[in-house]
Scaffold this active site. Structure first.
Site, PDB file in Angstrom:
ATOM      1  N   ASP A 179       0.665  -1.538  -0.524  1.00 45.66           N
ATOM      2  CA  ASP A 179      -0.097   0.025   0.186  1.00 45.66           C
ATOM      3  C   ASP A 179       1.177   0.855   0.003  1.00 45.66           C
ATOM      4  O   ASP A 179       1.795   1.157   0.523  1.00 45.66           O
ATOM      5  CB  ASP A 179      -0.619  -0.351   1.147  1.00 45.66           C
ATOM      6  CG  ASP A 179      -1.904   0.664   1.498  1.00 45.66           C
ATOM      7  OD1 ASP A 179      -2.137   1.395  -0.293  1.00 45.66           O
ATOM      8  OD2 ASP A 179      -3.043   1.429   2.405  1.00 45.66           O
TER       9      ASP A 179
ATOM     10  N   GLU B 200      -1.493   5.984  -8.987  1.00 43.94           N
ATOM     11  CA  GLU B 200      -2.266   7.185  -8.290  1.00 43.94           C
ATOM     12  C   GLU B 200      -2.903   8.561  -9.483  1.00 43.94           C
ATOM     13  O   GLU B 200      -1.439   8.779 -10.136  1.00 43.94           O
ATOM     14  CB  GLU B 200      -2.690   7.457  -6.567  1.00 43.94           C
ATOM     15  CG  GLU B 200      -3.175   8.624  -6.452  1.00 43.94           C
ATOM     16  CD  GLU B 200      -3.295   8.629  -4.444  1.00 43.94           C
ATOM     17  OE1 GLU B 200      -3.153   7.585  -4.048  1.00 43.94           O
ATOM     18  OE2 GLU B 200      -3.576   9.243  -4.862  1.00 43.94           O
TER      19      GLU B 200
ATOM     20  N   HIS C 234      -7.971   9.500   4.354  1.00 43.31           N
ATOM     21  CA  HIS C 234      -7.149   8.172   5.125  1.00 43.31           C
ATOM     22  C   HIS C 234      -7.933   8.999   6.645  1.00 43.31           C
ATOM     23  O   HIS C 234      -8.246  10.273   7.350  1.00 43.31           O
ATOM     24  CB  HIS C 234      -6.268   8.151   5.535  1.00 43.31           C
ATOM     25  CG  HIS C 234      -5.051   8.041   3.719  1.00 43.31           C
ATOM     26  ND1 HIS C 234      -4.533   7.851   3.527  1.00 43.31           N
ATOM     27  CD2 HIS C 234      -5.729   6.888   3.131  1.00 43.31           C
ATOM     28  CE1 HIS C 234      -3.855   7.586   1.746  1.00 43.31           C
ATOM     29  NE2 HIS C 234      -5.285   6.629   2.089  1.00 43.31           N
TER      30      HIS C 234
ATOM     31  N   HIS D 242      -9.000   4.666  -2.067  1.00 37.82           N
ATOM     32  CA  HIS D 242      -8.929   4.367  -1.357  1.00 37.82           C
ATOM     33  C   HIS D 242      -9.590   5.484   0.394  1.00 37.82           C
ATOM     34  O   HIS D 242     -11.155   6.474  -0.183  1.00 37.82           O
ATOM     35  CB  HIS D 242      -7.498   5.352  -1.174  1.00 37.82           C
ATOM     36  CG  HIS D 242      -6.050   4.514  -1.959  1.00 37.82           C
ATOM     37  ND1 HIS D 242      -5.591   4.685  -0.890  1.00 37.82           N
ATOM     38  CD2 HIS D 242      -6.549   3.560  -3.104  1.00 37.82           C
ATOM     39  CE1 HIS D 242      -4.349   3.884  -1.928  1.00 37.82           C
ATOM     40  NE2 HIS D 242      -5.077   3.354  -2.904  1.00 37.82           N
ATOM     41  N   GLY D 243      -9.851   5.583   1.418  1.00 43.53           N
ATOM     42  CA  GLY D 243      -9.224   6.409   2.165  1.00 43.53           C
ATOM     43  C   GLY D 243     -11.460   5.709   2.504  1.00 43.53           C
ATOM     44  O   GLY D 243     -12.321   7.166   2.129  1.00 43.53           O
ATOM     45  N   SER D 244     -11.330   5.026   2.557  1.00 43.69           N
ATOM     46  CA  SER D 244     -13.018   4.208   2.096  1.00 43.69           C
ATOM     47  C   SER D 244     -13.677   3.728   3.227  1.00 43.69           C
ATOM     48  O   SER D 244     -14.448   2.687   3.163  1.00 43.69           O
ATOM     49  CB  SER D 244     -12.759   3.251   1.031  1.00 43.69           C
ATOM     50  OG  SER D 244     -12.818   4.229  -0.660  1.00 43.69           O
ATOM     51  N   SER D 245     -12.839   3.713   4.678  1.00 44.17           N
ATOM     52  CA  SER D 245     -13.780   3.072   5.797  1.00 44.17           C
ATOM     53  C   SER D 245     -15.099   3.897   6.324  1.00 44.17           C
ATOM     54  O   SER D 245     -15.593   5.032   5.236  1.00 44.17           O
ATOM     55  CB  SER D 245     -12.708   3.379   6.728  1.00 44.17           C
ATOM     56  OG  SER D 245     -11.903   2.588   7.409  1.00 44.17           O
TER      57      SER D 245
ATOM     58  N   ASP E 167      -9.388   0.072   6.630  1.00 42.83           N
ATOM     59  CA  ASP E 167      -8.496  -0.479   7.212  1.00 42.83           C
ATOM     60  C   ASP E 167      -8.949   0.709   8.265  1.00 42.83           C
ATOM     61  O   ASP E 167      -8.458  -0.064   9.706  1.00 42.83           O
ATOM     62  CB  ASP E 167      -6.950   1.139   7.128  1.00 42.83           C
ATOM     63  CG  ASP E 167      -5.539   0.857   7.784  1.00 42.83           C
ATOM     64  OD1 ASP E 167      -6.298  -0.406   8.934  1.00 42.83           O
ATOM     65  OD2 ASP E 167      -4.757   1.151   8.198  1.00 42.83           O
TER      66      ASP E 167
HETATM   67  P1  13P Z   1      -9.359   4.567   5.686  1.00 44.56           P
HETATM   68  O1  13P Z   1      -8.003   5.071   6.365  1.00 44.56           O
HETATM   69  O2  13P Z   1     -10.736   5.046   4.981  1.00 44.56           O
HETATM   70  O3  13P Z   1      -9.220   3.132   5.935  1.00 44.56           O
HETATM   71  O4  13P Z   1      -8.375   4.469   3.910  1.00 44.56           O
HETATM   72  C1  13P Z   1      -7.404   3.396   3.794  1.00 44.56           C
HETATM   73  C2  13P Z   1      -6.501   3.489   2.929  1.00 44.56           C
HETATM   74  O5  13P Z   1      -7.282   4.030   1.233  1.00 44.56           O
HETATM   75  C3  13P Z   1      -5.285   2.446   3.016  1.00 44.56           C
HETATM   76  O6  13P Z   1      -4.441   2.885   1.457  1.00 44.56           O
HETATM   77  O1  G3H Z   2      -2.283   5.166   3.964  1.00 41.75           O
HETATM   78  C1  G3H Z   2      -3.240   4.555   4.973  1.00 41.75           C
HETATM   79  C2  G3H Z   2      -3.366   3.120   5.662  1.00 41.75           C
HETATM   80  O2  G3H Z   2      -4.270   3.046   6.361  1.00 41.75           O
HETATM   81  C3  G3H Z   2      -2.103   2.661   5.872  1.00 41.75           C
HETATM   82  O3  G3H Z   2      -1.913   3.089   7.594  1.00 41.75           O
HETATM   83  O4  G3H Z   2       1.051   3.681   7.463  1.00 41.75           O
HETATM   84  O5  G3H Z   2      -0.065   3.918   9.331  1.00 41.75           O
HETATM   85  O6  G3H Z   2       0.258   2.557   8.119  1.00 41.75           O
HETATM   86  P1  G3H Z   2      -0.642   3.440   8.168  1.00 41.75           P
HETATM   87 ZN    ZN Z   3      -4.406   4.767   1.157  1.00 44.87          ZN
END
Ligand code: 13P
Ligand code: G3H
Ligand code: ZN
Length: 344
Positions: free
Chosen positions: A82, A141, A191, A225-228, A270
């Site tokens: 990632d 990206e 994120h 991304h950022g899809s929580s 995440d």
């Molecule tokens: P979240 O923080 O929304 O879970 O996004 C995770 C992510 O995009 C990791 O690359």
């Molecule tokens: O890119 C974001 C993911 O949530 C990973 O986070 O870099 O803190 O491991 P992190």
């Molecule tokens: Zn991400």
């Protein structure tokens, strides 16, 4: 079995579903995902950030992934890097056995500063060349992530973030210039837990952009991304047991499902798992303060994450699809990148 992510994305595209890509940093998180996948017969994408690789040390991570492949032989698993910040990071992941890498050239190597289009193309193309020679999948990206609402989403101001949303015409050019398998797009998500200060409208979560991008590049797998979803009930549990979480809203599952109808094949999650695990651990500590065996609270955390993973796997439509996918190795995939002919 470990498989290149591309075959999972292709299957998802052919059958109109999406795949959650869950971040991991330890054994319990990998177990939670694998248990959820077995329960739902789901193909799996497990991803590790640079931070995760540093936290675990690559060797622990690699062996945990090999254990997952050994213990769940019926499930195809993609092991994905990632947000790789440089070609070197991507190459070192490939050496560790990752079957897919993200070269995030939308930012400079510091992982913070938005880069130029030319820089993005240069580093991404370099990674595509090296990765495809080994049958490894590449995600790029275009546009830069960051909440459009001021104060929400780290890094950019709201106005800056709006300027950095993905431009569909540029996305089309980027795919032609780089040959990436999958493309992460910036549509207003960010994120972390603090994405939106109220349930998002189309003004701040610009799902219509996805539709436009998909129309231009229908054969490229789109990534959100950022899809929580930042479920309110998970925030509540953390608050009830002494945690501090401000009012916040995530990406509604229904919006993601709308994206899946328009080319979104990989959905990064995440934060929701972090929230679930933290709430579970807080509850054990608060309700049974006499407990001190890590298995008591880590076991509850694992179970809570597993529940989130099951929900997402079902909602995104990947549930039930594992037995329908013919596993292919990275080695077999090399032919595909050379000739365009699909192995198997
Ligand atoms: P979240 O923080 O929304 O879970 O996004 C995770 C992510 O995009 C990791 O690359
Ligand atoms: O890119 C974001 C993911 O949530 C990973 O986070 O870099 O803190 O491991 P992190
Ligand atoms: Zn991400």
């Amino acid at each position: 079995m470990l498989v290149p992510m591309r075959i999972l994305l292709d299957h998802a595209a052919e059958n109109g579903y999406g795949l959650a890509a869950f971040n991991v940093n330890n054994m319990e998180q990998i177990q939670a995902i694998m248990e959820a996948a077995r329960e739902t017969d789901s193909p799996v994408i497990i991803q590790a950030s640079r931070g995760a690789r540093k936290y675990t040390n690559d060797a622990f991570l690699r062996h945990l992934m090999l254990a997952a492949a050994e213990l769940y032989p019926e499930l195809p698993i993609a092991m994905h890097l990632d947000h790789g910040n440089s070609p070197e990071t991507c190459l070192s992941a490939i050496k560790q056995g990752f079957t897919s890498v993200m070269m995030d050239g939308s930012l400079m190597e510091d992982g913070k500063t938005p880069s130029s289009y030319q820089y993005n193309v240069k580093v991404t193309r370099q990674v595509v060349k090296a990765a495809h020679r080994r049958g490894v999948t590449v995600e790029g990206e275009i546009g830069t992530l960051g909440g459009i609402e001021d104060g929400h989403g780290a890094g950019l101001s709201g106005e800056e973030a709006r300027r950095h949303l993905t431009d569909p015409e540029q996305a089309q050019r980027f795919v032609a210039d780089t040959g990436v398998d999958a493309l992460a797009v910036a549509i207003g998500t960010s994120h972390g837990a603090y994405k939106f200060s109220r349930p998002p409208t189309g003004e701040v979560l610009v799902m219509s952009l996805i539709e436009e991008i998909h129309r231009r590049i229908p054969n490229t797998h789109l990534v959100m991304h950022g899809s929580s979803s930042v479920p309110q009930e998970l925030l509540e549990i953390i608050r009830r047991y002494g945690g501090k979480m401000k009012e916040t809203y995530g990406v509604p599952v229904e919006e993601i499902q709308r994206g899946i109808k328009h080319g979104v094949r990989k959905i990064n999650v995440d934060t929701d798992n972090r929230l679930a695990m933290t709430g579970a651990i807080r509850r054990v500590f608060a309700e049974t303060p006499e407990k001190f065996d890590p298995r008591d609270y880590l076991g509850e955390a694992r179970a809570a994450m597993r529940r989130v993973c099951v929900e997402r796997m079902v909602a995104f439509g990947q549930a039930g699809n594992a037995p329908r996918i013919k596993p292919v190795t990275c080695k077999q995939m090399v032919i595909f990148y050379k000739t365009g002919v699909r192995p198997g």
